[in-house]
Design a protein around this motif. Structure first.
Motif, PDB file in Angstrom:
ATOM      1  N   THR A  54       0.790  -1.238   0.000  1.00  0.00           N
ATOM      2  CA  THR A  54       0.000   0.000   0.000  1.00  0.00           C
ATOM      3  C   THR A  54       0.819   1.285   0.000  1.00  0.00           C
ATOM      4  O   THR A  54       0.252   2.367   0.134  1.00  0.00           O
ATOM      5  N   HIS A  55       2.143   1.165  -0.147  1.00  0.00           N
ATOM      6  CA  HIS A  55       2.890   2.415  -0.356  1.00  0.00           C
ATOM      7  C   HIS A  55       4.204   2.143  -1.075  1.00  0.00           C
ATOM      8  O   HIS A  55       5.121   1.525  -0.527  1.00  0.00           O
ATOM      9  N   THR A  56       4.271   2.605  -2.317  1.00  0.00           N
ATOM     10  CA  THR A  56       5.542   2.491  -3.036  1.00  0.00           C
ATOM     11  C   THR A  56       5.625   3.562  -4.115  1.00  0.00           C
ATOM     12  O   THR A  56       4.703   4.351  -4.321  1.00  0.00           O
ATOM     13  N   HIS A  57       6.791   3.597  -4.742  1.00  0.00           N
ATOM     14  CA  HIS A  57       7.043   4.472  -5.882  1.00  0.00           C
ATOM     15  C   HIS A  57       7.757   3.546  -6.871  1.00  0.00           C
ATOM     16  O   HIS A  57       8.988   3.462  -6.873  1.00  0.00           O
ATOM     17  N   ALA A  58       6.963   2.807  -7.643  1.00  0.00           N
ATOM     18  CA  ALA A  58       7.493   1.682  -8.420  1.00  0.00           C
ATOM     19  C   ALA A  58       8.635   2.067  -9.348  1.00  0.00           C
ATOM     20  O   ALA A  58       9.623   1.336  -9.473  1.00  0.00           O
ATOM     21  N   ILE A 201      -1.089   9.961   1.192  1.00  0.00           N
ATOM     22  CA  ILE A 201      -0.157  10.988   1.673  1.00  0.00           C
ATOM     23  C   ILE A 201       0.898  10.368   2.599  1.00  0.00           C
ATOM     24  O   ILE A 201       0.631   9.370   3.260  1.00  0.00           O
ATOM     25  N   HIS A 202       2.106  10.944   2.598  1.00  0.00           N
ATOM     26  CA  HIS A 202       3.125  10.561   3.585  1.00  0.00           C
ATOM     27  C   HIS A 202       2.800  11.310   4.876  1.00  0.00           C
ATOM     28  O   HIS A 202       2.522  12.506   4.832  1.00  0.00           O
ATOM     29  N   LEU A 203       2.887  10.637   6.018  1.00  0.00           N
ATOM     30  CA  LEU A 203       2.557  11.321   7.276  1.00  0.00           C
ATOM     31  C   LEU A 203       3.480  10.893   8.426  1.00  0.00           C
ATOM     32  O   LEU A 203       3.660   9.702   8.674  1.00  0.00           O
ATOM     33  N   ALA A 238       0.920   7.011   4.782  1.00  0.00           N
ATOM     34  CA  ALA A 238       2.113   6.158   4.763  1.00  0.00           C
ATOM     35  C   ALA A 238       3.072   6.564   5.876  1.00  0.00           C
ATOM     36  O   ALA A 238       3.280   7.755   6.114  1.00  0.00           O
ATOM     37  N   HIS A 239       3.647   5.567   6.517  1.00  0.00           N
ATOM     38  CA  HIS A 239       4.650   5.675   7.583  1.00  0.00           C
ATOM     39  C   HIS A 239       4.021   5.801   8.973  1.00  0.00           C
ATOM     40  O   HIS A 239       4.054   4.863   9.746  1.00  0.00           O
ATOM     41  N   CYS A 240       3.522   6.987   9.345  1.00  0.00           N
ATOM     42  CA  CYS A 240       2.921   7.171  10.678  1.00  0.00           C
ATOM     43  C   CYS A 240       3.835   6.644  11.788  1.00  0.00           C
ATOM     44  O   CYS A 240       3.396   5.892  12.666  1.00  0.00           O
ATOM     45  N   THR A 290       6.222  -1.147   1.045  1.00  0.00           N
ATOM     46  CA  THR A 290       7.683  -1.273   0.996  1.00  0.00           C
ATOM     47  C   THR A 290       8.355   0.085   0.916  1.00  0.00           C
ATOM     48  O   THR A 290       9.514   0.229   1.268  1.00  0.00           O
ATOM     49  N   ASP A 291       7.615   1.099   0.391  1.00  0.00           N
ATOM     50  CA  ASP A 291       8.195   2.364  -0.037  1.00  0.00           C
ATOM     51  C   ASP A 291       9.030   2.100  -1.291  1.00  0.00           C
ATOM     52  O   ASP A 291       9.095   0.960  -1.762  1.00  0.00           O
ATOM     53  N   GLY A 292       9.661   3.119  -1.844  1.00  0.00           N
ATOM     54  CA  GLY A 292      10.388   2.934  -3.101  1.00  0.00           C
ATOM     55  C   GLY A 292      11.693   2.164  -2.920  1.00  0.00           C
ATOM     56  O   GLY A 292      12.203   2.023  -1.806  1.00  0.00           O
TER      57      GLY A 292
END
Ligand SMILES: [Zn+2]
Length: 420
Positions: A54-58, A201-203, A238-240, A290-292
């Motif tokens: 649920t969070h990446t920058h492929a 959003i990144h948070l 994302a993150h929190c 995973t994030d990018g």
């Protein structure tokens, strides 16, 4: 054509046949006969719902290894340097490479935020993977830029949301509170509401973000977003990592979904741990990302699950937190809930996004607990077959939708151009 998976072991330990018609699971039963269906012999295999990132920058898969052992500010500068050179064609190649890695590792869906989104969507189209895609908006307080960012983000949703019979979804993706003005954060939420799409959003990724927000807005980040009225069940945060207990309570009360990214947080030495036990206590929907590849170097959701468990237990001095079932749910049904798709489960009527693993691989034998094997012992290499949207996309570890060798060669060539 219908697909009939014969004799698969389910996570419950029971064996079943699973019939797929169209893009969904039509029937699950001890024995199903359908002579017209394509059959998959799964008698030695474990059937799981496809994993959801649920969070990446492929497209950043081309940046693996470009910024190693660097403090955050240096890492950002190094990544920014290659990012500004990234062409639309390279973003497409990077996304194909990422899709190949994800599919072969049992990931059937990902939630992306980036730029060159048309090319990224076209790579998703070709690869057969499912995705929720959003143009990452950044205005740095500039009004002209804000208008153009909102226009690009909205056009992308109009052009692509629901494409490929619904396999491609879109989101509205304001990057973060530190790269977006409050006007942009609010206007983006209006678009997310207008099109009923996630607000990605990144948070609270770093302590600096929290301190800067306290200084500028006299509020911690979650309270700041709440004061703008942008928190809702469409929010995927994302993150929190740097949240207080009260911020978790606030996010949970607005039905915000979190995407935990333990590998990226540790690699960039974030210094804190997302409060997963409190997130669960307050009923927040927890999912995993995973994030990018510049801050993880891998898109493996198996690694992500294991790392999450290790990190939570170690950080809390409590081996009973982050139970294996909750981790597996976060990687599957939690992700589906965050992205509002009916997947992440093996049930009649759910989307047929599934993965098969070789149950006879030494690293996942014996099968005392299939869930703990999945979370702590399995790796991407155990995945043999993958189905997305009712179509077989990986068969016997071979990609059917793409020429893997060609993608690998192109990716190597384009990555060299970028860094050279
Ligand atoms: Zn990110």
């Amino acid at each position: 054509m219908a697909i009939l998976i014969k004799g698969a072991t389910l996570i419950s330990g029971k064996k079943a046949d699973v019939l797929i018609e169209g893009n969904s699971i039509a029937k699950i039963a001890p024995s199903i006969t359908d002579n017209s269906a394509e059959k998959i012999d799964a008698s030695r295999k474990l059937l799981i719902p496809g994993l959801i990132n649920t969070h990446t920058h492929a497209a950043m898969s081309l940046f693996k290894g470009v910024a190693e052992d660097m403090q955050l500010a240096d890492w950002l500068a190094a990544v920014r340097k290659v990012e500004t050179k990234l062409t639309a064609k390279q973003a497409r190649v990077g996304t194909l490479l990422a899709a190949a890695e994800m599919l072969k590792g049992g990931t059937t869906c990902f939630n992306d935020m980036y730029f060159h989104m048309d090319e990224i969507a076209s790579a998703v189209q070709e690869s057969g993977i499912r995705a929720t895609l959003g143009y990452g908006m950044v205005d740095m307080g500039n009004e002209k830029k804000r208008k153009s960012e909102l226009a690009v983000g909205e056009k992308f949703v109009k052009d692509w949301h629901g494409k490929e019979q619904g396999r491609i979804h879109c989101s509205i993706a304001p990057h973060s509170i530190y790269l977006c003005s409050k006007e942009l954060l609010v206007a983006a939420n209006e678009l997310s509401q207008k099109y009923s799409v996630p607000y990605h959003i990144h948070l609270s990724e770093t302590r600096k973000e929290v301190f800067d927000c306290l200084e500028t807005n006299k509020k911690r980040p979650a309270y700041y977003l709440d004061s703008l009225g942008v928190l809702s069940n469409r929010t995927v945060a994302a993150h929190c990592v740097w949240l207080t207990k009260e911020e978790v309570r606030l996010l949970a009360s607005h039905k915000v979904s979190v995407s935990l990214n333990p590998v990226s947080n540790m690699k960039l030495s974030g210094g804190s741990t997302a409060p997963m036990p409190e997130m669960q206590e307050f009923g927040m929907n927890v999912s995993l990302g995973t994030d990018g590849s510049a801050s993880n170097n891998s898109l493996s959701m198996f690694e992500t699950m294991k790392t999450l468990g290790l990190l939570q237990k170690n950080a809390r001095w409590d081996a009973t937190v982050a139970k294996e079932g909750a981790i597996f749910d976060a990687a599957t049904v939690g992700g589906a809930k965050a992205l509002e798709i009916y997947a992440g489960v093996i049930k009649e009527g759910a989307l047929a996004d599934l993965a098969l693993l070789d149950l006879h691989s030494p690293n996942i034998v014996p099968a005392h607990s299939l869930v703990s094997n999945l979370v702590y012992s399995a790796h991407a290499g155990n995945v043999t077959d993958v189905i997305v949207d009712g179509k077989l996309v990986v068969e016997n570890r071979t990609l059917l939708t793409m020429d893997e060798q060609k993608i690998v060669e192109q990716a190597q060539k384009e990555a060299e151009k970028l860094v050279g």
